[in-house]
Design a protein around this motif. Structure first.
Motif, PDB file in Angstrom:
ATOM      1  N   LEU A  10       0.820  -1.212   0.000  1.00  0.00           N
ATOM      2  CA  LEU A  10       0.000   0.000   0.000  1.00  0.00           C
ATOM      3  C   LEU A  10       0.855   1.264   0.000  1.00  0.00           C
ATOM      4  O   LEU A  10       0.491   2.268  -0.593  1.00  0.00           O
ATOM      5  N   GLU A  11       1.971   1.203   0.699  1.00  0.00           N
ATOM      6  CA  GLU A  11       2.834   2.383   0.810  1.00  0.00           C
ATOM      7  C   GLU A  11       4.263   1.932   1.051  1.00  0.00           C
ATOM      8  O   GLU A  11       4.516   1.021   1.834  1.00  0.00           O
ATOM      9  N   GLN A  12       5.180   2.580   0.366  1.00  0.00           N
ATOM     10  CA  GLN A  12       6.599   2.312   0.588  1.00  0.00           C
ATOM     11  C   GLN A  12       7.341   3.612   0.340  1.00  0.00           C
ATOM     12  O   GLN A  12       7.290   4.163  -0.763  1.00  0.00           O
ATOM     13  N   GLU A  13       7.973   4.116   1.392  1.00  0.00           N
ATOM     14  CA  GLU A  13       8.717   5.363   1.275  1.00  0.00           C
ATOM     15  C   GLU A  13      10.065   5.204   1.951  1.00  0.00           C
ATOM     16  O   GLU A  13      10.202   4.467   2.924  1.00  0.00           O
ATOM     17  N   ARG A  14      11.023   5.948   1.432  1.00  0.00           N
ATOM     18  CA  ARG A  14      12.371   5.940   1.990  1.00  0.00           C
ATOM     19  C   ARG A  14      12.912   7.357   1.892  1.00  0.00           C
ATOM     20  O   ARG A  14      12.920   7.947   0.802  1.00  0.00           O
ATOM     21  N   PHE A  15      13.310   7.910   3.026  1.00  0.00           N
ATOM     22  CA  PHE A  15      13.825   9.268   3.069  1.00  0.00           C
ATOM     23  C   PHE A  15      15.256   9.251   3.578  1.00  0.00           C
ATOM     24  O   PHE A  15      15.522   8.734   4.663  1.00  0.00           O
ATOM     25  N   GLU A  16      16.164   9.797   2.777  1.00  0.00           N
ATOM     26  CA  GLU A  16      17.543   9.950   3.222  1.00  0.00           C
ATOM     27  C   GLU A  16      17.635  11.286   3.943  1.00  0.00           C
ATOM     28  O   GLU A  16      17.295  12.327   3.381  1.00  0.00           O
ATOM     29  N   LEU A  17      18.075  11.241   5.206  1.00  0.00           N
ATOM     30  CA  LEU A  17      18.088  12.437   6.040  1.00  0.00           C
ATOM     31  C   LEU A  17      19.435  13.139   5.994  1.00  0.00           C
ATOM     32  O   LEU A  17      20.479  12.493   6.058  1.00  0.00           O
ATOM     33  N   LYS A  18      19.391  14.441   5.906  1.00  0.00           N
ATOM     34  CA  LYS A  18      20.614  15.246   5.972  1.00  0.00           C
ATOM     35  C   LYS A  18      21.142  15.208   7.406  1.00  0.00           C
ATOM     36  O   LYS A  18      20.392  14.955   8.345  1.00  0.00           O
ATOM     37  N   SER A  19      22.424  15.468   7.569  1.00  0.00           N
ATOM     38  CA  SER A  19      23.032  15.372   8.900  1.00  0.00           C
ATOM     39  C   SER A  19      22.362  16.319   9.899  1.00  0.00           C
ATOM     40  O   SER A  19      22.240  15.986  11.070  1.00  0.00           O
ATOM     41  N   LYS A  20      21.898  17.486   9.454  1.00  0.00           N
ATOM     42  CA  LYS A  20      21.239  18.410  10.394  1.00  0.00           C
ATOM     43  C   LYS A  20      19.901  17.856  10.888  1.00  0.00           C
ATOM     44  O   LYS A  20      19.373  18.282  11.899  1.00  0.00           O
ATOM     45  N   SER A  21      19.357  16.883  10.164  1.00  0.00           N
ATOM     46  CA  SER A  21      18.122  16.213  10.580  1.00  0.00           C
ATOM     47  C   SER A  21      18.422  14.882  11.266  1.00  0.00           C
ATOM     48  O   SER A  21      17.540  14.061  11.447  1.00  0.00           O
ATOM     49  N   GLY A  22      19.677  14.642  11.607  1.00  0.00           N
ATOM     50  CA  GLY A  22      20.062  13.427  12.317  1.00  0.00           C
ATOM     51  C   GLY A  22      20.772  12.408  11.467  1.00  0.00           C
ATOM     52  O   GLY A  22      21.376  11.477  11.964  1.00  0.00           O
ATOM     53  N   GLY A  23      20.714  12.560  10.141  1.00  0.00           N
ATOM     54  CA  GLY A  23      21.346  11.595   9.257  1.00  0.00           C
ATOM     55  C   GLY A  23      20.610  10.269   9.260  1.00  0.00           C
ATOM     56  O   GLY A  23      19.672  10.057  10.013  1.00  0.00           O
ATOM     57  N   GLY A  24      20.994   9.392   8.376  1.00  0.00           N
ATOM     58  CA  GLY A  24      20.397   8.069   8.305  1.00  0.00           C
ATOM     59  C   GLY A  24      19.215   8.011   7.358  1.00  0.00           C
ATOM     60  O   GLY A  24      19.064   8.845   6.460  1.00  0.00           O
ATOM     61  N   LEU A  25      18.370   7.015   7.561  1.00  0.00           N
ATOM     62  CA  LEU A  25      17.218   6.761   6.690  1.00  0.00           C
ATOM     63  C   LEU A  25      15.952   6.575   7.519  1.00  0.00           C
ATOM     64  O   LEU A  25      15.986   5.963   8.583  1.00  0.00           O
ATOM     65  N   LEU A  26      14.857   7.068   6.992  1.00  0.00           N
ATOM     66  CA  LEU A  26      13.532   6.742   7.510  1.00  0.00           C
ATOM     67  C   LEU A  26      12.867   5.872   6.465  1.00  0.00           C
ATOM     68  O   LEU A  26      12.821   6.238   5.292  1.00  0.00           O
ATOM     69  N   CYS A  27      12.371   4.713   6.870  1.00  0.00           N
ATOM     70  CA  CYS A  27      11.749   3.776   5.936  1.00  0.00           C
ATOM     71  C   CYS A  27      10.360   3.388   6.435  1.00  0.00           C
ATOM     72  O   CYS A  27      10.184   3.089   7.621  1.00  0.00           O
ATOM     73  N   TYR A  28       9.394   3.421   5.507  1.00  0.00           N
ATOM     74  CA  TYR A  28       8.009   3.053   5.810  1.00  0.00           C
ATOM     75  C   TYR A  28       7.560   2.017   4.789  1.00  0.00           C
ATOM     76  O   TYR A  28       7.741   2.209   3.600  1.00  0.00           O
ATOM     77  N   GLU A  29       6.940   0.967   5.272  1.00  0.00           N
ATOM     78  CA  GLU A  29       6.396  -0.048   4.379  1.00  0.00           C
ATOM     79  C   GLU A  29       5.100  -0.571   4.998  1.00  0.00           C
ATOM     80  O   GLU A  29       5.080  -0.976   6.157  1.00  0.00           O
ATOM     81  N   VAL A  30       4.021  -0.502   4.219  1.00  0.00           N
ATOM     82  CA  VAL A  30       2.709  -0.916   4.703  1.00  0.00           C
ATOM     83  C   VAL A  30       2.061  -1.829   3.667  1.00  0.00           C
ATOM     84  O   VAL A  30       2.002  -1.488   2.487  1.00  0.00           O
ATOM     85  N   TRP A  31       1.562  -2.982   4.114  1.00  0.00           N
ATOM     86  CA  TRP A  31       0.894  -3.962   3.264  1.00  0.00           C
ATOM     87  C   TRP A  31      -0.541  -4.140   3.738  1.00  0.00           C
ATOM     88  O   TRP A  31      -0.841  -3.989   4.908  1.00  0.00           O
ATOM     89  N   GLY A  32      -1.429  -4.487   2.823  1.00  0.00           N
ATOM     90  CA  GLY A  32      -2.815  -4.749   3.195  1.00  0.00           C
ATOM     91  C   GLY A  32      -3.691  -4.932   1.979  1.00  0.00           C
ATOM     92  O   GLY A  32      -3.228  -5.329   0.915  1.00  0.00           O
ATOM     93  N   TYR A  33      -4.974  -4.585   2.143  1.00  0.00           N
ATOM     94  CA  TYR A  33      -5.936  -4.730   1.054  1.00  0.00           C
ATOM     95  C   TYR A  33      -7.105  -3.775   1.258  1.00  0.00           C
ATOM     96  O   TYR A  33      -7.273  -3.207   2.343  1.00  0.00           O
ATOM     97  N   GLN A  34      -7.881  -3.600   0.221  1.00  0.00           N
ATOM     98  CA  GLN A  34      -9.089  -2.782   0.259  1.00  0.00           C
ATOM     99  C   GLN A  34     -10.294  -3.708   0.409  1.00  0.00           C
ATOM    100  O   GLN A  34     -10.375  -4.729  -0.261  1.00  0.00           O
ATOM    101  N   GLU A  35     -11.208  -3.332   1.284  1.00  0.00           N
ATOM    102  CA  GLU A  35     -12.425  -4.108   1.468  1.00  0.00           C
ATOM    103  C   GLU A  35     -13.585  -3.163   1.759  1.00  0.00           C
ATOM    104  O   GLU A  35     -13.533  -2.412   2.744  1.00  0.00           O
ATOM    105  N   LYS A  36     -14.571  -3.183   0.886  1.00  0.00           N
ATOM    106  CA  LYS A  36     -15.759  -2.347   1.040  1.00  0.00           C
ATOM    107  C   LYS A  36     -15.390  -0.877   1.245  1.00  0.00           C
ATOM    108  O   LYS A  36     -15.931  -0.199   2.106  1.00  0.00           O
ATOM    109  N   GLY A  37     -14.424  -0.421   0.474  1.00  0.00           N
ATOM    110  CA  GLY A  37     -14.002   0.972   0.534  1.00  0.00           C
ATOM    111  C   GLY A  37     -13.071   1.333   1.680  1.00  0.00           C
ATOM    112  O   GLY A  37     -12.666   2.480   1.819  1.00  0.00           O
ATOM    113  N   LEU A  38     -12.721   0.361   2.502  1.00  0.00           N
ATOM    114  CA  LEU A  38     -11.823   0.609   3.621  1.00  0.00           C
ATOM    115  C   LEU A  38     -10.471  -0.037   3.368  1.00  0.00           C
ATOM    116  O   LEU A  38     -10.390  -1.100   2.759  1.00  0.00           O
ATOM    117  N   THR A  39      -9.420   0.586   3.875  1.00  0.00           N
ATOM    118  CA  THR A  39      -8.083   0.021   3.790  1.00  0.00           C
ATOM    119  C   THR A  39      -7.827  -0.800   5.041  1.00  0.00           C
ATOM    120  O   THR A  39      -7.988  -0.308   6.154  1.00  0.00           O
TER     121      THR A  39
END
Length: 110
Positions: A10-39
């Protein structure tokens, strides 16, 4: 016989952070399905990865996921079960904790 529901990414994002924001990576991954208009979310993984801050657990400083059939939190190699109320609440908690880790790493106080 009921038709099996197919999980999709459903969603997959990856943000590379600048050192002033702490450095490193933020990663989001969400799996699922749609049912009767709901996620319906069936699986998720939220992670802050920073090898400069923590080398264990593939650099995962902070993470929340529901792998292994339970909801849990990773913090610097420690894994603890967490109560799950909603996807939104888990995402908000992850954001708050990640921001606090960055502040502490920079020597800022809340």
């Amino acid at each position: 016989m009921a038709k099996a529901t197919k999980n999709i990414l459903l969603e997959q994002e990856r943000f590379e952070l600048k050192s002033k924001s702490g450095g490193g990576l933020l990663c989001y991954e969400v799996w699922g399905y749609q049912e009767k208009g709901l996620t319906v979310v069936t699986r998720y993984n939220l992670a802050y990865i920073n090898h400069a801050m923590f080398q264990g657990d593939n650099g995962r400083v902070l993470g929340f996921d529901n792998a292994h059939d339970y909801h849990h939190r990773h913090y610097m190699g420690e894994v603890t079960a967490v109560d799950f109320t909603s996807d939104e609440a888990t995402s908000e908690r992850f954001q708050q904790e990640w921001v606090e880790i960055i502040k502490l790493n920079r020597g800022e106080t809340s």
